[in-house]
Design an enzyme around this catalytic site. Sequence first.
Site, PDB file in Angstrom:
ATOM      1  N   HIS A 217      -7.268  -2.319   5.939  1.00  0.00           N
ATOM      2  CA  HIS A 217      -6.606  -1.319   6.432  1.00  0.00           C
ATOM      3  C   HIS A 217      -6.122  -0.392   5.008  1.00  0.00           C
ATOM      4  O   HIS A 217      -5.934   0.832   5.500  1.00  0.00           O
ATOM      5  CB  HIS A 217      -5.261  -1.481   7.282  1.00  0.00           C
ATOM      6  N   ASP A 247     -10.001  -7.356   9.151  1.00  0.00           N
ATOM      7  CA  ASP A 247      -9.449  -6.449   8.497  1.00  0.00           C
ATOM      8  C   ASP A 247      -9.580  -6.927   6.802  1.00  0.00           C
ATOM      9  O   ASP A 247      -8.674  -7.628   6.419  1.00  0.00           O
ATOM     10  CB  ASP A 247      -7.791  -6.718   8.961  1.00  0.00           C
ATOM     11  N   GLY A 334       4.555  -4.821   2.219  1.00  0.00           N
ATOM     12  CA  GLY A 334       4.273  -4.710   0.892  1.00  0.00           C
ATOM     13  C   GLY A 334       3.356  -6.166   0.239  1.00  0.00           C
ATOM     14  O   GLY A 334       2.805  -6.412  -0.777  1.00  0.00           O
ATOM     15  N   SER A 336       0.632  -7.283   2.482  1.00  0.00           N
ATOM     16  CA  SER A 336      -0.832  -7.169   2.777  1.00  0.00           C
ATOM     17  C   SER A 336      -1.727  -7.418   1.788  1.00  0.00           C
ATOM     18  O   SER A 336      -1.550  -6.647   0.605  1.00  0.00           O
ATOM     19  CB  SER A 336      -0.992  -6.098   3.747  1.00  0.00           C
ATOM     20  N   SER A 352      -2.880  -9.858   6.610  1.00  0.00           N
ATOM     21  CA  SER A 352      -3.171  -8.607   7.504  1.00  0.00           C
ATOM     22  C   SER A 352      -2.116  -7.911   8.078  1.00  0.00           C
ATOM     23  O   SER A 352      -1.576  -6.710   7.708  1.00  0.00           O
ATOM     24  CB  SER A 352      -4.093  -8.852   8.641  1.00  0.00           C
TER      25      SER A 352
END
Length: 459
Positions: A217, A247, A334, A336, A352
């Site tokens: 993402h 992801d 913060g 990910s 994710s």
Amino acid sequence: MSHKRIPKRKAAVAVGGVAALGAAAFLLPMANASQDDAAGATAPRTLKSASDASGLAAQLQGLLGQAFAGSYYDSGKQQLVVNVINGDSNTVVQAQKAGAVVRQVRNSNSALAAVAGTLKSKATIPGTAWAVDPKTNKVVVTADSTVTGSRWDTLESTVKGLGSDMATLKKSSGTFKPLVSGGDAIFSQVADGTVRCSLGFNVTASDGSPAFLTAGHCGVAAKDWSDSETGQPIATVDQAQFPGNGDFSLVKYDDATTQAPSEVNIGNGQTVAINQAVDATVGETVFRMGSTTGLHDGQVTGLDATVNFQSETDPNGVDTVTGLIQTDVCAEAGDSGGSLFTQDGGAVGMTSGGSGDCTSGGETFFQPVTTALQATGATLGDAGAGAGAGDAGATADPSATAGDQNGAGDQAGGDQIGGADPSAAAGDQNGTGDGTGTGDQSGTGADDGSAAGDGSSSH
């Protein structure tokens, strides 16, 4: 944590829970096992590392075929427990000879897959997730705090219709969302402001160029990434997958001479050398590094999880991601893209999304590294050569410091060869703004841990 890239300027590369669920599994009698097994059975193997458990699980899955119904690691006894469906005495003996603890269960993998298929068709609701729990031999369905009213009624009736021996339903107090940052921060300037994410693992792209993996993402949110909030881009997204079957993003360094050691920086000048990509095993202990919350550990609770995030671009839409690892490791906005890894240097996943925080706990999902490497054609390690700590600091034991990390905060700028201290004060951790279209999404970790500043939005 950080990995490092070393072109003309050095930059560290960062390494990146739903909680364990369920009641006791429905166990069937060991059908004539005692007499027939006595001659051939051996004592279960002691498996001290997660990679050993993962390797044995893969071996037994191939050996048992349709009789294999999942497995998990008993960390207390350091043994692999294998579920067997319709297993005759010979099947049991084969698994025991391989060194596993064998138990017979009611539900086969295909039956549990059918349950997941029903949930997909009838209950793809924002704020829900489901995964097979081999400890209970059921599909565990989790609903976050946004699933209320008619949506809750639909979910509850669907799960009840599956039967209590096939699926269970639980509530989470948080909200499922993609998280942002993890390990050292990386930044991108977009029309609506600054996007911040975290770098997962340094890799070598299929064309031989240096690159890193991070959350998909993040790669969808922005194309060019820098190792500081106001710096020039140093890497460009090559591939990105989100939502759908994963992801993950592959981001190539713009400087082809960049050296990207395969390691994770866990603070205080200590690093963990990353020597291989490993599949997750339910029950194993794993570690996560994030620029927001630092180093934390927990256990894998489910595999091949499906998560239905509320779409950030469509108020009535759902961003469904499949094939994730489910854990009880905490994470916050913060974190990910940051690394999930084992104590012995196995790369497991990239952050994710999830719910909760590192004060009250919660659930966090991770993209498996093995599937990301397969999809992108990248290889883990320096120039595809495997591990390699380069000139990094001393190899560390993450279990010795995981409980003491209080959050990385805005990490100090500069070249973090030995690694930024993730236990530094939390500071101003870039807001969780959703101006990039991906909302509170975690990102691709930063190289040199430059301060984020107050204007960045966490992804």
